[in-house]
Scaffold this active site. Structure first.
Site, PDB file in Angstrom:
ATOM      1  N   GLY A 300     117.057  45.516  17.233  1.00  0.00           N
ATOM      2  CA  GLY A 300     116.002  44.889  16.446  1.00  0.00           C
ATOM      3  C   GLY A 300     116.224  43.400  16.262  1.00  0.00           C
ATOM      4  N   LYS A 418     111.128  43.962  -0.899  1.00  0.00           N
ATOM      5  CA  LYS A 418     110.097  44.958  -1.208  1.00  0.00           C
ATOM      6  C   LYS A 418     110.657  46.157  -1.978  1.00  0.00           C
ATOM      7  CE  LYS A 418     107.252  43.583   2.708  1.00  0.00           C
ATOM      8  NZ  LYS A 418     108.026  42.332   2.951  1.00  0.00           N
ATOM      9  N   VAL A 463     104.335  38.354  10.936  1.00  0.00           N
ATOM     10  CA  VAL A 463     103.049  37.680  10.896  1.00  0.00           C
ATOM     11  C   VAL A 463     102.960  36.531  11.906  1.00  0.00           C
ATOM     12  CG1 VAL A 463     103.747  36.085   9.054  1.00  0.00           C
ATOM     13  CG2 VAL A 463     101.349  36.705   9.301  1.00  0.00           C
TER      14      VAL A 463
END
Length: 652
Positions: A300, A418, A463
């Site tokens: 990742g 989060k 994003v």
């Protein structure tokens, strides 16, 4: 055979040339001392001195390796070596001559010979280099075949970085670039010249100077600039129509050297301008060197960068644990190409597979585990809550249990902002994972810690890549809400701080990385549009609405965690009360029966029992309830102590 002959012949020729130059230097010394009329009594002595000089200088220069260098690449180090060789050989000559000489002998000849030997040999070496560069420069000044003309460039910044960059451009890239000069705001540099090129004025004059000089490309060569300063310069340069490139930040320059290959287009990371990270490299090296390190999620964005950073510190073995075969192949291939000294072992494995994990841990016996494997996409996990708890909760549990069982020294879990007052399944699943490793740390010899931070720029599925694709397609760029804000940090910075936090953990801590100020997502979109060569009005921005599980504002810590400073200005530590392991495991047993995802509402109910601050029913475009509406925003100030500012989440 032929190659060896050529090398031997070349070395012989170099020695002969040096001998001729030293003879010339000694002869010049005699002529200068006796005003070009050498007395007959000194001519015989002169012959003996020539033989002694050639013998001593040849021996010393051979031992110092001065016959092996290529003269056309002579530099400052060669000059220092020549000086050292002249000093040593002249001392030996003077000492031996003091015993051999009879009668009076002018000592000034030895001093003159020392000076002339440096001037003559050094002059010839550097003369050859200069002639070569002049010839090559004239050749490189001709545009390469297929190029209509060289690109005219202007360098912003006449400091060390600008000087090094211009030196390389002039020497090597003359066929591609036609450098015009520098711009710099320092008043004492105005009208000065660097490598023959003038400092034309301050940076504020970039528009008229670019128009006058027909500049094609502007290079920003001030690596220490902040994001705010880069943003201002980008705004200044936009009307010129010239392309803008920049050097990486100071902490990214290799050994402080500046090269043309490091130039890149101005990126969104440059505009955010996060301060360079200062690392305690000795502590990290002690933590990593010579040990077996295991990284989950090694394919990742965070995991692969962690592996790169870890290899810098010399682990004995690096274990790459990754489920995605292609990702693992790519990261393994890149690492072995750069770090052949490290044993790098790729392990295709699912962290939810206990037997596979046990095989790896039992065979390799890792000392440190960095757990970066996770499902991270908020809307995706809202639709698939069973997979979120299967991977983020129980996958973490299985890796942590294996670390405990096989005596791992330290377990570092990569967490997220989060997990604070979570409204999403992804966020609450990471919070449950935090709770589990904190509880396990109470009874285990393994030091379990978590490192919590916000979004990372450029990670897969984030994003920024999405915005770039949308801009490339002509728009629209989709932003969920005009007030959506996020904390951002670069991937290398996040991984460096993860390593640093790993050295600090003693078990049970949640380390919180200083993320700076939150950034509006719509501002990121506008900046990317401009960096892509468009005006904001050219590419439409559409507000698509907040997605399930998202919050307008992310938080980094709970009030109850009482985040405190550590020895590093960008790392803080929060110590929340532990949940007893037995109590937590009762809830996990109930949660485990729901991993098939067939009862999503029951999953949320069980998660709510485990994490009372979880608010799945909270509308993401409204402020949190009063019980959890305050977030601790942590900033590193110039003073020793951090400022903890309690802020209310604004009502919209």
């Amino acid at each position: 055979m032929l190659r060896n002959f050529v090398i031997t012949y070349r070395r012989f020729l170099v020695v002969v040339v040096h001998a001729a130059l030293w003879t010339f230097a000694l002869a010049a010394s005699f002529l200068l001392r006796f005003e070009f009329t050498i007395p007959a009594a000194y001519r015989a002595l002169g012959l003996k001195l020539v033989l002694l000089t050639l013998g001593m200088r040849s021996l010393v220069h051979w031992r110092l390796g001065l016959f092996h260098g290529l003269w056309r690449y002579s530099g400052a180090r060669d000059l220092i070596s020549l000086f050292k060789g002249a000093v040593i050989s002249s001392f030996l000559i003077a000492t031996i001559w003091a015993f051999l000489a009879t009668g009076t002998f002018p000592r000034s000849i030895l001093i003159l010979d020392f000076a002339f030997s440096i001037l003559v040999v050094g002059g010839v070496r550097f003369g050859i280099r200069t002639i070569r560069e002049v010839v090559l420069q004239s050749m490189r000044s001709t545009p390469a075949r297929g190029e209509s003309r060289r690109r005219r460039i202007l360098v912003l910044g006449a400091g060390d970085a600008g000087e090094m960059l211009m030196r390389e451009i002039v020497r090597i890239y003359g066929h591609r670039y036609d450098p015009v000069g520098f711009l710099d705001d320092a008043s004492h540099k105005q009208n000065e010249r660097i490598h023959g090129l003038p400092v034309l004025g301050p940076i504020s004059d970039v528009v008229p100077i670019c128009a006058r000089e027909r500049i094609d490309e502007i290079i920003l060569a001030i690596p220490s600039m902040t994001g705010t300063q880069i943003r201002q310069i980008v705004g200044l340069c936009r009307p010129t129509g010239a392309s803008l490139r920049t050097l990486p930040a100071v902490d990214s320059l290799i050994d402080g050297r500046v090269t043309v290959s490091q130039l890149a287009d101005v990126a969104i990371e440059d505009l955010l301008g996060r301060e360079p990270v200062t690392l305690d490299t000795e502590a990290i090296e002690d933590f990593i060197r010579g040990r077996v390190i295991l990284v989950t999620g090694a394919g990742g964005s965070i995991g692969s960068e962690l592996c790169k950073q870890i290899c810098r510190f010399g682990p004995r073995t690096l274990l790459l644990v990754e489920q995605a075969e292609n990702n693992l192949f790519e990261v393994h291939r890149a690492l072995i190409a750069e770090h052949r000294e490290v044993s790098i072992i790729p392990c295709v494995a699912d962290i939810c597979d206990s037997r596979r994990l046990e095989t790896i841990f039992e065979r390799e016996r890792p000392a440190v585990v960095f757990h970066a494997a996770a499902h991270k996409h908020v809307p995706m996990m809202e639709s698939n809550p069973g997979e979120a708890i299967k991977n983020n909760v129980f996958g973490t549990k299985k890796v942590a249990d294996a670390a405990h069982r096989f005596g791992v020294e330290k377990f570092v879990m990569v967490s997220t902002d989060k997990a604070v007052n979570p409204t999403s399944v992804m966020g609450v699943s990471k919070r449950v994972a935090e709770l589990y490793i904190q509880a396990l740390s109470q009874t285990s010899r393994t030091h379990f810690i978590a490192v919590r931070f916000g979004n990372v720029l450029g990670s897969a599925g984030s994003v920024i890549p999405i915005f770039k694709e949308q801009i490339k397609a002509g728009g629209p760029v989709t932003v969920t809400h005009p007030e959506m804000r996020r904390y951002f940090m670069t991937i290398p910075e996040a991984c460096q701080l993860i390593l640093q936090a790993g050295t600090m953990g003693r078990g049970g801590e949640i380390f919180i990385l200083d993320m700076g100020e939150p950034v509006k997502i719509v501002d990121l979109a506008r900046d990317l549009i401009r960096l892509s060569g468009f005006e904001v009005d050219d590419v439409p921005i559409v507000f698509s609405g907040v997605r399930p599980g998202e919050k307008l504002f992310e938080e980094l810590s709970f009030d109850a965690e009482k985040a405190e400073k550590t020895g590093h200005p960008k790392i803080f530590v929060g110590m929340l009360g532990f949940t007893p392991l037995a109590e937590l495991e009762h809830g996990l047993v109930r949660l485990h029966t729901l991993t098939d995802g067939s009862a999503p509402e029951r999953i949320r109910t069980e998660l709510k029992r485990l994490v009372p601050e979880y608010s799945p029913e909270l509308n993401s475009d409204r402020p949190p309830p009063a019980s959890s509406s305050k977030a601790v925003v942590i900033r590193a100030e110039e003073s020793d102590a951090p400022t903890l500012v309690t802020t209310e989440t604004p009502a919209l």
